[in-house]
Design an enzyme around this catalytic site. Sequence first.
Site: not given
Length: 337
Positions: A251, A272, A322
């Site tokens: 991430d 996100s 994502q």
Amino acid sequence: MTNIKVEEKTSKSGCISALEAPTMSGNDGADKAESGFTQDLKSVLVTSVLNLEELDIDLYRGRHHWVPRTQRLFGGQIIGQALVAAAKSVGENLYAHSLHCYFVRAGDPKVPVLYQVDRTRDGRSFTVRSVKAIQHGQPILICQASFQVLQPSPLQHQFSMPVVPQPEELPTVEEIIHQYLSKPDLTESAKVGLNKILASEVPIEIKPVNPALFYRISPGEPRRYFWGRARGYIGEGNMKLHCCVAAYVSDFALLGTALLPYSKYKARFTASLDHAMWFHSTFRSDEWMLYECESPWAGSSRGLVQGRLWRRDGVLAASCAQEGVLRVKPVTQTSKL
Ligand SMILES: CC(C)(COP(=O)(O)OP(=O)(O)OC[C@H]1O[C@@H](n2cnc3c(N)ncnc32)[C@H](O)[C@@H]1OP(=O)(O)O)[C@@H](O)C(=O)NCCC(=O)NCCSC(=O)CCCCC(=O)O
């Protein structure tokens, strides 16, 4: 098909499938010598962040380490901890192959996160777990993770790894920031921002392939690369743990890739929304891996980003996708650094 390597052998040579070769990349001694790690310098990711406290059956509590400047919990930390919780309820013979998560609320760095695991299904080959990450009595993340027993397959192909400079040829983030700090024309606010980055204790070592693009100093195509590895020693032998660390790393700096073409705008709110990850091969998350990040689309205040984690020997270790919220405002200053 272009840029695809097909491996027709079912042996360990060349393109290795995790499902056939549960060993690591085998560069243990060389990398430890290069980094100066010893077994005493354990990765904080393993000793603290991913070391969940068991409160009851299928109920865990996670602690925080590095918190981004946004003062919301780092999404990678919540995903990594959720995967640890899920993995604790599956047998030794099962390996994570995918996870799908939604970030439904911002994580509060002032309180711990609880992880509640639901044993959704146990099958002969595949086992599914659902994990809810909870704060203040409400879910902040919902995650489904799937595990598989090792299974051989004659079908094996992967894209080819991008050709980029090796990590030994590149400066660390800290070295790059010190270079920027030595520039005489640096604005006060840029100095403050850079010093904050230096002071933050990100438990990942980063070597950007193109620092100007990495820090959005110059605009470019929505694609960037960096070498990354967990700080400290993790060691061989626990593939589940390496997947959890990779989930943490995955991430990092991913969503920002969608902002690279837009030098006239700066981020006002980015977060996100969801994160999916697929594990393809064995790897060591405390060894250098290349993170290839690209954004094929942005629109409607959202951006789609995709990531590929490469072992340095060219094996594709994991892929991610994502979507995130991207709210921006026009840049008013002409120079950022
Ligand atoms: C906030 C999420 C995404 C849901 O959004 P929304 O449904 O809009 O929630 P609200 O609570 O209604 O609003 C939140 C906030 O946004 C403002 N807002 C809403 N709509 C608009 C709009 N159309 N235009 C402008 N502003 C709008 C609203 O006014 C609120 O503002 P505030 O009152 O000032 O707060 C929610 O789903 C959420 O938070 N999810 C969690 C996301 C998350 O935490 N993800 C993980 C963290 S991100 C990350 O870790 C990446 C880090 C990377 C580090 C690195 O690479 O360096």
